[in-house]
Design a protein around this motif. Structure first.
Motif, PDB file in Angstrom:
ATOM      1  N   ASP A 122      -6.920  -2.419 -11.659  1.00 59.59           N
ATOM      2  CA  ASP A 122      -6.571  -1.121 -12.264  1.00 59.59           C
ATOM      3  C   ASP A 122      -5.352  -0.584 -11.582  1.00 59.59           C
ATOM      4  N   TYR A 123      -4.594  -1.348 -10.642  1.00 55.86           N
ATOM      5  CA  TYR A 123      -3.390  -0.896 -10.060  1.00 55.86           C
ATOM      6  C   TYR A 123      -2.238  -1.815 -10.253  1.00 55.86           C
ATOM      7  N   SER A 124      -1.035  -1.259  -9.957  1.00 61.24           N
ATOM      8  CA  SER A 124       0.084  -2.209 -10.014  1.00 61.24           C
ATOM      9  C   SER A 124       0.970  -1.377  -9.189  1.00 61.24           C
ATOM     10  N   TYR A 125       2.265  -1.748  -9.086  1.00 63.66           N
ATOM     11  CA  TYR A 125       3.240  -1.142  -8.299  1.00 63.66           C
ATOM     12  C   TYR A 125       3.769   0.223  -9.079  1.00 63.66           C
ATOM     13  N   LEU A 126       3.510   0.204 -10.659  1.00 60.35           N
ATOM     14  CA  LEU A 126       3.826   1.128 -11.488  1.00 60.35           C
ATOM     15  C   LEU A 126       3.045   2.483 -11.209  1.00 60.35           C
ATOM     16  N   LYS A 127       1.804   2.137 -10.371  1.00 64.58           N
ATOM     17  CA  LYS A 127       0.816   3.289 -10.188  1.00 64.58           C
ATOM     18  C   LYS A 127       0.958   3.741  -8.595  1.00 64.58           C
ATOM     19  N   ALA A 128       1.979   3.558  -7.829  1.00 66.56           N
ATOM     20  CA  ALA A 128       2.317   3.741  -6.665  1.00 66.56           C
ATOM     21  C   ALA A 128       2.164   5.030  -6.280  1.00 66.56           C
ATOM     22  N   THR A 129       1.656   5.664  -5.208  1.00 66.88           N
ATOM     23  CA  THR A 129       1.351   7.102  -5.094  1.00 66.88           C
ATOM     24  C   THR A 129       1.574   7.726  -3.756  1.00 66.88           C
ATOM     25  N   GLN A 130       1.595   8.835  -3.666  1.00 63.17           N
ATOM     26  CA  GLN A 130       1.756   9.620  -2.173  1.00 63.17           C
ATOM     27  C   GLN A 130       0.514  10.423  -2.014  1.00 63.17           C
ATOM     28  N   ASP A 131      -0.540  10.156  -2.886  1.00 70.76           N
ATOM     29  CA  ASP A 131      -1.692  10.992  -2.988  1.00 70.76           C
ATOM     30  C   ASP A 131      -2.562  10.576  -1.724  1.00 70.76           C
ATOM     31  N   ILE A 132      -2.522  11.182  -0.955  1.00 71.66           N
ATOM     32  CA  ILE A 132      -3.344  10.885   0.569  1.00 71.66           C
ATOM     33  C   ILE A 132      -4.882  10.997   0.280  1.00 71.66           C
ATOM     34  N   ALA A 133      -5.546  11.823  -0.401  1.00 69.16           N
ATOM     35  CA  ALA A 133      -6.857  11.757  -0.794  1.00 69.16           C
ATOM     36  C   ALA A 133      -7.225  10.442  -1.244  1.00 69.16           C
ATOM     37  N   LEU A 134      -6.568  10.084  -2.316  1.00 66.15           N
ATOM     38  CA  LEU A 134      -6.725   8.830  -3.031  1.00 66.15           C
ATOM     39  C   LEU A 134      -6.416   7.735  -2.149  1.00 66.15           C
ATOM     40  N   ILE A 135      -5.637   7.553  -1.324  1.00 69.83           N
ATOM     41  CA  ILE A 135      -5.284   6.575  -0.338  1.00 69.83           C
ATOM     42  C   ILE A 135      -6.645   6.386   0.502  1.00 69.83           C
ATOM     43  N   LYS A 136      -6.990   7.346   1.062  1.00 71.57           N
ATOM     44  CA  LYS A 136      -8.244   7.425   1.777  1.00 71.57           C
ATOM     45  C   LYS A 136      -9.471   6.693   1.128  1.00 71.57           C
ATOM     46  N   ARG A 137      -9.498   7.000  -0.090  1.00 73.84           N
ATOM     47  CA  ARG A 137     -10.698   6.488  -0.972  1.00 73.84           C
ATOM     48  C   ARG A 137     -10.426   5.080  -0.963  1.00 73.84           C
ATOM     49  N   TRP A 138      -9.254   4.550  -1.288  1.00 75.93           N
ATOM     50  CA  TRP A 138      -8.924   3.210  -1.237  1.00 75.93           C
ATOM     51  C   TRP A 138      -9.389   2.433  -0.018  1.00 75.93           C
ATOM     52  N   PHE A 139      -9.366   3.010   1.326  1.00 75.83           N
ATOM     53  CA  PHE A 139      -9.484   2.684   2.499  1.00 75.83           C
ATOM     54  C   PHE A 139     -11.216   2.465   2.849  1.00 75.83           C
TER      55      PHE A 139
END
Length: 256
Positions: free
Chosen positions: A30-47
């Motif tokens: 469900d991700y690709s480079y087109l969905k790259a983000t700067q959303d820190i909350a979302l990035i924390k969920r990835w990890f």
């Protein structure tokens, strides 16, 4: 600094990131480079979901360009020497060693540039402004203690090459065609323009059908389709999915 903290620092410095499967190059579902983000909350969920993810960069949104030096023949000096012989210098203090042992030279592009890539600019050298796997991904290492502050501006020759205004020699520059254009020329332009994640299957199906209708044998058309998928589809279709599309179009073509 742990991997999450490094990624947070990257986005705070203006970079756009997306999650990649651990130890791999494919985006997480469900991700690709087109969905790259700067959303820190979302990035924390990835990890939280997967602490060992690799990280990709949307280069265009991050205003970055990369010169990718391949290590396919365990010889980094050959492509570097070829660039030098052509008068193309790589003045960058921010260089990453990749998982395969290649090198990524990073550059800033303050004016921005479309997401694209020129593979095989010369043998062993690709120019990237669309996406890339980056440190702190597993087995990607920034050399010589460099920081984001060490990334220099992009040399003009790289910008011109990515903008299709120049190739390795001036003799290969694009010029307006003063002669009548034919079907094959339009098809080549369509292939090189490529496609992104939004319409990959339909685009691949259309291109394969056009190759068959142009008279190519199914075997040769499929070999070319694999090259097209690797170089002009971003991100490329998985091999099984590519096979399914090709088989479907071939059956339809045979039954016409």
């Amino acid at each position: 600094m742990n991997r999450l903290d490094q990624v947070i620092e990257m986005v705070q410095r203006g970079l756009y990131v997306y999650p990649i499967v651990p130890n791999g190059k494919q985006p997480i579902k469900d991700y690709s480079y087109l969905k790259a983000t700067q959303d820190i909350a979302l990035i924390k969920r990835w990890f939280m979901d997967e602490p060992n993810i690799n990280i990709g960069l949307n280069l265009a949104k991050s205003n970055l360009i990369i010169v990718d030096i391949d290590n396919h023949n365990n010889d980094l000096q050959a492509p570097l020497q070829s660039l030098s012989n052509l008068g193309y210098n790589l003045p960058s203090d921010y260089v990453e060693r990749t998982k395969s042992g290649g090198l990524h030279f990073y550059y800033r592009c303050s004016d921005g540039i479309p997401a694209t890539r020129k593979t095989k600019f010369i043998d062993g050298v690709d120019l990237l402004s669309d996406f890339v796997v980056t440190s702190p991904s597993t087995n990607y290492k920034i050399l010589n203690g460099a920081t984001l502050d060490d990334i220099p501006q992009t040399p003009n020759w790289i910008i011109k090459a990515l903008d299709n205004r120049a190739m390795p020699t001036d003799k290969m520059q694009d010029n307006p065609t003063p002669y009548r254009r034919y079907y094959t020329g339009y098809l080549i332009d369509e292939i090189v323009n490529g496609v992104d994640a939004g319409n990959r299957n339909n685009w691949i199906a259309s291109i394969f059908g056009k190759l068959l209708r142009a008279g190519a044998s199914p075997k040769n058309a499929y070999s070319l389709l694999q090259l097209i998928n690797d170089n002009y589809v971003q991100p490329p279709l998985p091999a099984k999915e590519l096979d399914n599309v090709a088989e479907s179009i071939l059956k339809r073509f045979i039954n016409e």
